[in-house]
Each structure stands twice: as structure tokens, then as C-alpha cells.
Design an enzyme around this catalytic site. Sequence first.
Site, PDB file in Angstrom:
ATOM      1  CB  CYS A  97       6.752  11.199  27.360  1.00 46.67           C
ATOM      2  SG  CYS A  97       4.774  10.371  27.207  1.00 46.67           S
ATOM      3  CG  HIS A 132      -0.088  11.057  23.493  1.00 49.54           C
ATOM      4  ND1 HIS A 132       0.478  11.203  22.844  1.00 49.54           N
ATOM      5  CD2 HIS A 132       0.522  10.825  24.314  1.00 49.54           C
ATOM      6  CE1 HIS A 132       2.358  11.101  23.111  1.00 49.54           C
ATOM      7  NE2 HIS A 132       2.621  10.957  24.532  1.00 49.54           N
TER       8      HIS A 132
END
Length: 659
Positions: A402, A578
Site C-alpha cells: 500500500c 494512517h
Amino acid sequence: MATQTEARSGTSARVRVQKFGTFLSGMIMPNIGAFIAWGLITALFIEKGWLPVPQLGGFGETDGVANTGLVGPMITYLLPLLIAYTGGRMVYDVRGGVVGAIATMGVIVGAGIPMFIGAMIMGPLGGWTMKRIDAIWDGKIRPGFEMLVNNFSAGIWGALLAMLGFYGVAPLVQGFSTAAGNVVQFLVNNGLLPLTSIFIEPAKVLFLNNAINHGVLTPLGVQQSLEQGKSILFLLEANPGPGLGILLAYMFFGKGAAKASAPGAAIIHFVGGIHEIYFPYVLMRPLLILAAIAGGMTGIATLSITNAGLVAPAAPGSIIAVIAQTARDSYFGVVLAVVLATAVSFLVASVILKTGKNQADGDLAGAASRMETMKGKKSSVAGTFRSTSATTGPIRNIVFACDAGMGSSAMGASVLRNKIRAAGFPDVKVVNLAIANLKDDYDVVVTHQDLAARAEPLTQSATHVSVDNFMNSPRYDEIVELVRASAAAEGGVDPKNPTPAAVAAEADVDGAGTGANDVLAEQSVVLDGRATTQEDAINEAGRLLVDRGAVDSSYVAAMHEREKSVPTYMGNFLAIPHGTNAAKDLIKRSAVSIVRYPEGIDWNGKQVKFVVGVAGVNNEHLSILSAIARVFSDKDQVAKLDEATTVDEVLALFGKVNA
């Protein structure tokens, strides 16, 4: 430089033709259901149909009056008006569609024959001109007069365009249709029609077929079908035989990923009618276009000899659609045309694959990407090659990638790792990384579908699987089966007796974060969050991390930035916002925050009840994320978390990872 300029010019011309073809297809394809309805009514109820009914088929007389039936009015009025309305609406919404349909009536009445080409001209023209006219007085109409001006302007302009169509456009289109029909008849009479495959088959692979099929063949075919009860033109491009022959050749003589994926592709192509699925196989070995041409020419020649044809377009080009639209007297010829086209294409493709040195095992995923580049947009079937192209060796390393390699990928890795272990393969290592840190030494790469394009160039030798969420994607079961198949193919691998190195690797993963005994603290768990929007929820989870002294205050902005690039919704009511990869320097120590929203929050159209803020240094936060993954992959555990009344209950559900 001259060569580069010519190449760009050629590409630009192809793109323009593709866009034109796509626009034509956009008018025809939404109305294929109407074409099919007309084709079925024609096949059943005309005088030569299966169930002749004069009142429906439009033949004979009732009480001395000729029957009009359904066939004639549908082809003369309904289908052209639907095409015109669709074309006008594509340009200027419903208002453009209405004006385009009005304008097309002039062409229909003026020509007296089915005016599909006329509809494809007048529909968009009506929408475009109406849009320009409205722009003249946009914002200048006095309040209360908008409806009056809008209705009368559309009515007046539509009437003028109808007259233009009647006196000006209809004769031109009728002349073009007659000339094109004469050309087709000339080709048929002189046995030259099969030569059209020399142009049609390469055009299909280059995605230029829509301009040919929907711009010329379908309108001419409908006119021919109305006059003769059937038309060969509907099968010039739609015959599934040439593509099927190529895929069958790969099944027998291909290698690696191409051979493994060919059976599934053949089913999608032949039964589903999605012909573009065989294009990457041709792009891997461009000489195979000769097989497609040979098959296409054979099919057309067979149709010409047997005088066979369809009553309406077969779209998509499925064998089911082909048979459903076959004229009553043409079943033998149509089926024979498909069979012979397949056989010839198969024979030619087999020779090419067997004699071509090391060419049968090309880069299928790369060919699929080139296909999408030529198409100019995403292909509905290209992902099939990326996800089903198996690695040639055993699967030992799987990576979740990611943007930051911190939250989403760590959760997904935990879920898949648990599934693979449960299946008896603890020696398969599953890790997570930021895309920027990827190297081409992994067997399988899993990414969010929005990040696949960034990961693929960095790991070209791996099998790529893209998912829409990291928590409960059905693709995980496919990966487990891929691991199982690779172990079986390797031979001698006993999943119940892993090697000592595998056990050590497993222990190493499980032990990640054992030195962090304060990743999740009581003060970082909130059972009743105050936020009501996605943005505020990210702020609330981020502030808990800041208050813990785990991150700098600017880390919260990086969490928002990450959310804009790729959503962090994980499934099962969970989101884990995040920071970006660039924001890792803002993390002082690993920490996780958990905020529950009993009423739920809209998260890009998904309901989220649990927001987990993540900040991780090295692998210290992985144990808590692994625990979170276990909880949220079990619906019963999620229900218990939803019903928890104390922070201690929440911590207990996560296995007291901080103990």
C-alpha cells in the site's frame, strides 16, 4: 524525429477513430435489447417465421386492410428514435435526447427506410445544437419564465431540425445507404466479401471495430434483413469462431500463464461474447492475426455459400446470441460457419505457436496492459490475466503493498496469513510493504485496486491480485488455492510438516512487535466517538495518537492525505486511517487508537463503526494489527465489539496484546 512524429500521428488517428467508434457504440449498445426484441418478433411472426402471425408479422390483410404488424413500425420508427434519443442524451442529457428524437423523425419520414445512420447523425446534432442555443440565454431568463422559454425553444428548434432532416439530410443518407449497399452486393456477387476479414480482424484487436460494426455493418444489415429476412453482415465481425480457434490453440500448444488461462478465456469469449478477452493472446504473438483473418474469411465464405444470415445483430458476440438471432433457414449455415472458422483459426494458430521459437509463453499480463493502452480505458477482462497468471515456481513469498506499508497492507497481510496457515501452509511468508520499497522478488503481490498500476511495473515477474478491501476480499480464497496448486505442482511438499526454517519464519512474524508493550493503551480507546463525518473521525483518531505523544501534530494532515489517495475502509464496519509513506518521520513511537461510533459514519458510501488510527515504527505495531484483523474477520467478534460496554472488554477481545 520524423519517424516519431509519424508514429504519434498514426496513434492519434487511431485514437480518434476509437473515440468515434466508442461514441457510435454508445448509441447502439444501450438499445441492443430493442434490436433483440425486434429480431425475435421477426424470426417468429413474419410470413417465413417459425410461428407466422399476420397481425404481428405484418403480412396479409385483415378485413381488407393490409396488416402493419410490429416488425415494420419497430424497425422504421422505434429503433431509430431510441438511437437518436440515446445519442442526443449523451451530448446534452434528456433535453438533448428529446430534441435529437424530434429531429430524427424528419429523416425517417423523408427517407422512408430504416434510418439508423440518419439517427446517429441527427440525434447528437440535435443535442449539441440545443446545448449551444441554451448557452446563449443561460442566466438571462427572468424568474418564472424558465419553463416557457425552455419548452418553446426545444419545440421550435426540434421542428426546424426535423424539416432539415426531411429535406436535407434524408436524401444524403439514403444515397449513402444505397451506395454502401451496392458495394456490399458487389462484394457478395463477386465472391469478395471474405476479403473484408483482412480489415475487420486487425481492426478488432486495435479496438477500431465499433466504428465499422456499429457505424456501417449494423445499419446496412438491418436494412438488408428487412428486405430479405436476414443478413450476412451481422456476422462479419461477431463470429466467435476466429477468436475461439486461437484460444484453443493456446490450450494445446501454449505455455505457462497463457496455456493455463486459455480455457477460462475461451468460455468467456464463446459463451459470454466478450471478444476482447482473446486480444492479449494475439498481442503476445502478433503473427496470430493471420489465424484470425483466415478463420474470419472461412466463416464469411461459408455463410455466402450457404446463403445464411442473422435476422438482427448478435451482441455481445456470444454463441447464444448468434443462435438466438439466426434466421429460420440458416441454422446449418451459421453453425457450420462458426465451426469451420474455429477449425481454420485453430490450425493456423497451432502452426504459428509450434514453429515460433519461445513465443508461446509471452508476457500475458503485459499484453493485457498494452491492450488497455490501445483501448484507451480500462478493460473489463484485463484483470483476468493479471490475477490468473500463475507464477512458474512455488509460491513462497506474498507481499501486501500500500502507499505507506503501515495500516491497510498490514491488516490484509494478517488476514491472508491466517487463512494460509489454516490451510496448512505456514512456510508461505506473507509480509507488507510500502509500494516505494517493493522489489521484483515476490511470487504474489496484493494491492488495493486503486494502487495496482503503481505496483505492477516494480514487480513484473509476480502474479498480481487487486482487491477492493483488505479485510474480507473473496480474492484471498483464490490466493490460498493458488498456493495449494503451486505446492501440489512442486511435489513432495507436505503442508502439515513445514520445514524448520518455515517454523522459524512463522515465529518471527508472530513475534513482531513483542517489544512494544504500550501500543494500545486504555486512554486511546473511545467507545462513543463524537465525530459525525469521515473527516472529523480521522481527526478524532489522529488526536488520540497526538495526545499519546506517539506522533507529531502534522501527522493528522498526512492521514487525510492518505485517505484522499486510497480509501482505508477495510470491510466489516472498519476503517484504519494512517499517514502516508512520506510522513513516517513524523512518528515518534508506535501507537494505535480505537474509536467506536455506534450510529455509524458514512465512509465514501460505506458504513464505518470502528475507526482505528495507526502509527507504526518498524514492525512494533504489527501484533496489534494482527489481533485487530482476527477480530474483524470474524463477524461474531465484531458483534461482541459492537456490544462492549467497557474499554477492558475491547482490550480483552484483542487478546490483551499489551500484556
